[in-house]
Design a protein around this motif. Structure first.
Motif, PDB file in Angstrom:
ATOM      1  N   GLU A   5       0.829  -1.205   0.000  1.00 14.57           N
ATOM      2  CA  GLU A   5       0.000   0.000   0.000  1.00 14.57           C
ATOM      3  C   GLU A   5       0.866   1.258   0.000  1.00 14.57           C
ATOM      4  OE1 GLU A   5      -3.953  -1.338   2.478  1.00 14.57           O
ATOM      5  OE2 GLU A   5      -2.089  -1.015   3.594  1.00 14.57           O
ATOM      6  N   LEU A   6       1.956   1.230   0.770  1.00 16.80           N
ATOM      7  CA  LEU A   6       2.866   2.375   0.808  1.00 16.80           C
ATOM      8  C   LEU A   6       3.458   2.631  -0.574  1.00 16.80           C
ATOM      9  CD1 LEU A   6       4.436   4.581   2.289  1.00 16.80           C
ATOM     10  CD2 LEU A   6       6.118   2.845   2.931  1.00 16.80           C
ATOM     11  N   MET A   7       3.879   1.593  -1.251  1.00 20.33           N
ATOM     12  CA  MET A   7       4.466   1.762  -2.587  1.00 20.33           C
ATOM     13  C   MET A   7       3.440   2.337  -3.569  1.00 20.33           C
ATOM     14  SD  MET A   7       7.670   1.077  -2.553  1.00 20.33           S
ATOM     15  CE  MET A   7       7.803   1.766  -0.914  1.00 20.33           C
ATOM     16  N   HIS A   8       2.174   1.979  -3.409  1.00 16.26           N
ATOM     17  CA  HIS A   8       1.122   2.526  -4.270  1.00 16.26           C
ATOM     18  C   HIS A   8       0.787   3.974  -3.919  1.00 16.26           C
ATOM     19  CE1 HIS A   8       0.474  -1.644  -5.519  1.00 16.26           C
ATOM     20  NE2 HIS A   8      -0.060  -1.104  -6.596  1.00 16.26           N
ATOM     21  N   ALA A   9       1.082   4.381  -2.680  1.00 15.90           N
ATOM     22  CA  ALA A   9       0.791   5.754  -2.240  1.00 15.90           C
ATOM     23  C   ALA A   9       1.875   6.743  -2.684  1.00 15.90           C
ATOM     24  CB  ALA A   9       0.639   5.798  -0.724  1.00 15.90           C
ATOM     25  N   LEU A  10       2.965   6.237  -3.239  1.00  9.71           N
ATOM     26  CA  LEU A  10       4.068   7.108  -3.659  1.00  9.71           C
ATOM     27  C   LEU A  10       3.765   7.707  -5.033  1.00  9.71           C
ATOM     28  CD1 LEU A  10       7.061   4.982  -2.391  1.00  9.71           C
ATOM     29  CD2 LEU A  10       5.975   6.947  -1.287  1.00  9.71           C
ATOM     30  N   VAL A  11       2.872   8.665  -4.998  1.00 10.04           N
ATOM     31  CA  VAL A  11       2.407   9.367  -6.189  1.00 10.04           C
ATOM     32  C   VAL A  11       2.527  10.861  -5.913  1.00 10.04           C
ATOM     33  CG1 VAL A  11       0.410   9.763  -7.693  1.00 10.04           C
ATOM     34  CG2 VAL A  11       0.789   7.493  -6.705  1.00 10.04           C
ATOM     35  N   ALA A  12       2.955  11.610  -6.914  1.00 11.91           N
ATOM     36  CA  ALA A  12       3.102  13.061  -6.749  1.00 11.91           C
ATOM     37  C   ALA A  12       1.855  13.650  -6.107  1.00 11.91           C
ATOM     38  CB  ALA A  12       3.374  13.722  -8.094  1.00 11.91           C
ATOM     39  N   ILE A  34       7.137  14.041  -3.984  1.00 11.67           N
ATOM     40  CA  ILE A  34       7.409  14.792  -5.211  1.00 11.67           C
ATOM     41  C   ILE A  34       7.513  13.837  -6.391  1.00 11.67           C
ATOM     42  CG2 ILE A  34       8.998  16.375  -6.390  1.00 11.67           C
ATOM     43  CD1 ILE A  34       7.492  17.651  -4.038  1.00 11.67           C
ATOM     44  N   LYS A  35       8.511  12.956  -6.382  1.00  9.20           N
ATOM     45  CA  LYS A  35       8.628  11.997  -7.479  1.00  9.20           C
ATOM     46  C   LYS A  35       9.678  10.953  -7.172  1.00  9.20           C
ATOM     47  CE  LYS A  35      10.737  12.666 -11.376  1.00  9.20           C
ATOM     48  NZ  LYS A  35      11.313  13.004 -12.632  1.00  9.20           N
ATOM     49  N   LYS A  36       9.635   9.885  -7.944  1.00  7.63           N
ATOM     50  CA  LYS A  36      10.691   8.878  -7.911  1.00  7.63           C
ATOM     51  C   LYS A  36      11.737   9.332  -8.926  1.00  7.63           C
ATOM     52  CE  LYS A  36      11.604   3.975  -8.105  1.00  7.63           C
ATOM     53  NZ  LYS A  36      11.013   2.631  -8.141  1.00  7.63           N
ATOM     54  N   MET A  37      12.959   9.514  -8.445  1.00  6.58           N
ATOM     55  CA  MET A  37      14.030  10.032  -9.284  1.00  6.58           C
ATOM     56  C   MET A  37      14.597   8.933 -10.181  1.00  6.58           C
ATOM     57  SD  MET A  37      14.098  13.130  -8.107  1.00  6.58           S
ATOM     58  CE  MET A  37      15.657  13.934  -8.330  1.00  6.58           C
ATOM     59  N   ASN A  38      15.305   9.348 -11.215  1.00  2.00           N
ATOM     60  CA  ASN A  38      15.922   8.395 -12.130  1.00  2.00           C
ATOM     61  C   ASN A  38      16.851   7.419 -11.422  1.00  2.00           C
ATOM     62  OD1 ASN A  38      14.640   9.278 -14.446  1.00  2.00           O
ATOM     63  ND2 ASN A  38      16.174  10.815 -14.896  1.00  2.00           N
ATOM     64  N   GLY A  39      17.530   7.847 -10.379  1.00  2.00           N
ATOM     65  CA  GLY A  39      18.426   6.964  -9.629  1.00  2.00           C
ATOM     66  C   GLY A  39      17.697   6.042  -8.668  1.00  2.00           C
ATOM     67  N   GLY A  40      16.387   6.085  -8.646  1.00  2.00           N
ATOM     68  CA  GLY A  40      15.602   5.219  -7.775  1.00  2.00           C
ATOM     69  C   GLY A  40      15.221   5.844  -6.450  1.00  2.00           C
ATOM     70  N   TYR A  41      15.697   7.050  -6.182  1.00  2.00           N
ATOM     71  CA  TYR A  41      15.361   7.693  -4.916  1.00  2.00           C
ATOM     72  C   TYR A  41      13.947   8.252  -4.947  1.00  2.00           C
ATOM     73  CZ  TYR A  41      20.132   7.291  -3.303  1.00  2.00           C
ATOM     74  OH  TYR A  41      21.335   6.785  -2.885  1.00  2.00           O
ATOM     75  N   LEU A  42      13.301   8.170  -3.794  1.00  2.00           N
ATOM     76  CA  LEU A  42      11.962   8.714  -3.618  1.00  2.00           C
ATOM     77  C   LEU A  42      12.135  10.050  -2.921  1.00  2.00           C
ATOM     78  CD1 LEU A  42      10.587   5.381  -2.180  1.00  2.00           C
ATOM     79  CD2 LEU A  42      10.393   6.164  -4.549  1.00  2.00           C
ATOM     80  N   THR A  43      11.603  11.113  -3.485  1.00  2.00           N
ATOM     81  CA  THR A  43      11.842  12.438  -2.922  1.00  2.00           C
ATOM     82  C   THR A  43      10.559  13.035  -2.351  1.00  2.00           C
ATOM     83  OG1 THR A  43      11.564  13.479  -5.083  1.00  2.00           O
ATOM     84  CG2 THR A  43      13.814  12.936  -4.409  1.00  2.00           C
ATOM     85  N   SER A  93      15.450  12.636   0.369  1.00  2.00           N
ATOM     86  CA  SER A  93      15.515  11.476  -0.519  1.00  2.00           C
ATOM     87  C   SER A  93      15.573  10.203   0.307  1.00  2.00           C
ATOM     88  CB  SER A  93      16.754  11.546  -1.413  1.00  2.00           C
ATOM     89  OG  SER A  93      16.672  12.615  -2.303  1.00  2.00           O
ATOM     90  N   TYR A  94      14.808   9.224  -0.119  1.00  2.00           N
ATOM     91  CA  TYR A  94      14.791   7.916   0.526  1.00  2.00           C
ATOM     92  C   TYR A  94      14.908   6.848  -0.554  1.00  2.00           C
ATOM     93  CZ  TYR A  94      12.605  10.451   4.423  1.00  2.00           C
ATOM     94  OH  TYR A  94      12.331  11.332   5.435  1.00  2.00           O
ATOM     95  N   THR A  95      15.542   5.739  -0.213  1.00  2.00           N
ATOM     96  CA  THR A  95      15.438   4.576  -1.080  1.00  2.00           C
ATOM     97  C   THR A  95      14.144   3.867  -0.687  1.00  2.00           C
ATOM     98  OG1 THR A  95      16.612   3.115   0.433  1.00  2.00           O
ATOM     99  CG2 THR A  95      17.958   4.317  -1.204  1.00  2.00           C
ATOM    100  N   GLU A  96      13.688   2.971  -1.528  1.00  2.00           N
ATOM    101  CA  GLU A  96      12.491   2.213  -1.173  1.00  2.00           C
ATOM    102  C   GLU A  96      12.713   1.443   0.123  1.00  2.00           C
ATOM    103  OE1 GLU A  96      10.869  -0.251  -4.274  1.00  2.00           O
ATOM    104  OE2 GLU A  96      10.580   1.459  -5.620  1.00  2.00           O
ATOM    105  N   SER A  97      13.898   0.843   0.263  1.00  2.00           N
ATOM    106  CA  SER A  97      14.159   0.046   1.476  1.00  2.00           C
ATOM    107  C   SER A  97      14.199   0.926   2.727  1.00  2.00           C
ATOM    108  CB  SER A  97      15.446  -0.763   1.335  1.00  2.00           C
ATOM    109  OG  SER A  97      16.549   0.068   1.111  1.00  2.00           O
ATOM    110  N   GLU A  98      14.727   2.150   2.626  1.00  2.00           N
ATOM    111  CA  GLU A  98      14.726   3.056   3.773  1.00  2.00           C
ATOM    112  C   GLU A  98      13.306   3.416   4.183  1.00  2.00           C
ATOM    113  OE1 GLU A  98      18.892   5.548   3.172  1.00  2.00           O
ATOM    114  OE2 GLU A  98      17.105   6.192   2.072  1.00  2.00           O
ATOM    115  N   LEU A  99      12.465   3.725   3.202  1.00  2.00           N
ATOM    116  CA  LEU A  99      11.084   4.097   3.500  1.00  2.00           C
ATOM    117  C   LEU A  99      10.311   2.904   4.067  1.00  2.00           C
ATOM    118  CD1 LEU A  99       9.757   6.814   3.328  1.00  2.00           C
ATOM    119  CD2 LEU A  99       8.852   6.206   1.099  1.00  2.00           C
ATOM    120  N   LEU A 100      10.553   1.726   3.528  1.00  2.00           N
ATOM    121  CA  LEU A 100       9.888   0.532   4.052  1.00  2.00           C
ATOM    122  C   LEU A 100      10.349   0.232   5.480  1.00  2.00           C
ATOM    123  CD1 LEU A 100       9.911  -1.718   0.874  1.00  2.00           C
ATOM    124  CD2 LEU A 100       7.911  -0.645   1.952  1.00  2.00           C
ATOM    125  N   ALA A 101      11.630   0.483   5.779  1.00  2.00           N
ATOM    126  CA  ALA A 101      12.132   0.274   7.144  1.00  2.00           C
ATOM    127  C   ALA A 101      11.492   1.260   8.111  1.00  2.00           C
ATOM    128  CB  ALA A 101      13.658   0.411   7.166  1.00  2.00           C
TER     129      ALA A 101
END
Length: 146
Positions: A5-12, A34-43, A93-101
């Motif tokens: 659900e968290l991954m689906h909520a990551l929308v601008a 804001i957005k998922k960056m090209n390097g995979g970071y979630l901002t 900026s967060y990685t997906e794993s950081e945000l999930l943790a």
């Protein structure tokens, strides 16, 4: 919320209530995705209720007042209780794993969305800030094309 659900909520424009130990000793703050960056970071940008403190700081460092954006709490699409502000001179900026943790330690609820007008003001604030790096600004400009 569950990881999926968290991954689906990551929308601008979506608001998340994140408890990050590196921000205010882990006291939860509203963050606007804001957005998922090209390097995979979630901002995200972090929200605050401290208008005067942020205004003084922005004035002291001679940033544009347009880098302090007000988010209205009286819209049907968010669960904010007071006027909330975004200082667009900083982002996180967060990685997906950081945000999930962080979510595993303390549930990160979704708290609605901000208006398109408010989001455009945040994007503009990020773009005019002298403190935001050009690489991030290039990524943010992509949002203007949508």
């Amino acid at each position: 919320m569950k990881a999926e659900e968290l991954m689906h909520a990551l929308v601008a424009r979506h608001i998340l209530y994140i408890s990050d130990p590196q921000i205010a000793n882990g006291i939860p703050h509203y963050h606007i995705f804001i957005k998922k960056m090209n390097g995979g970071y979630l901002t995200t940008v972090c929200c605050t209720s401290q208008f005067e403190k942020n205004l003084k700081h922005i004035t002291r460092v001679r940033e544009s007042l347009d880098t302090l954006v007000c988010i209205d709490h009286e819209t049907a699409n968010n669960r904010l209780h007071d006027f909330t502000y975004v200082n667009c001179n900083n982002y996180f900026s967060y990685t997906e794993s950081e945000l999930l943790a962080l979510n595993a330690k303390r549930d990160i609820p979704s708290c609605g969305v901000i208006t398109e007008f408010e989001f455009q003001k945040i994007i503009n604030g990020l773009l005019i800030s002298r403190r935001i790096d050009e690489e991030f600004k290039d990524e943010v400009r992509e949002l203007l094309k949508n």
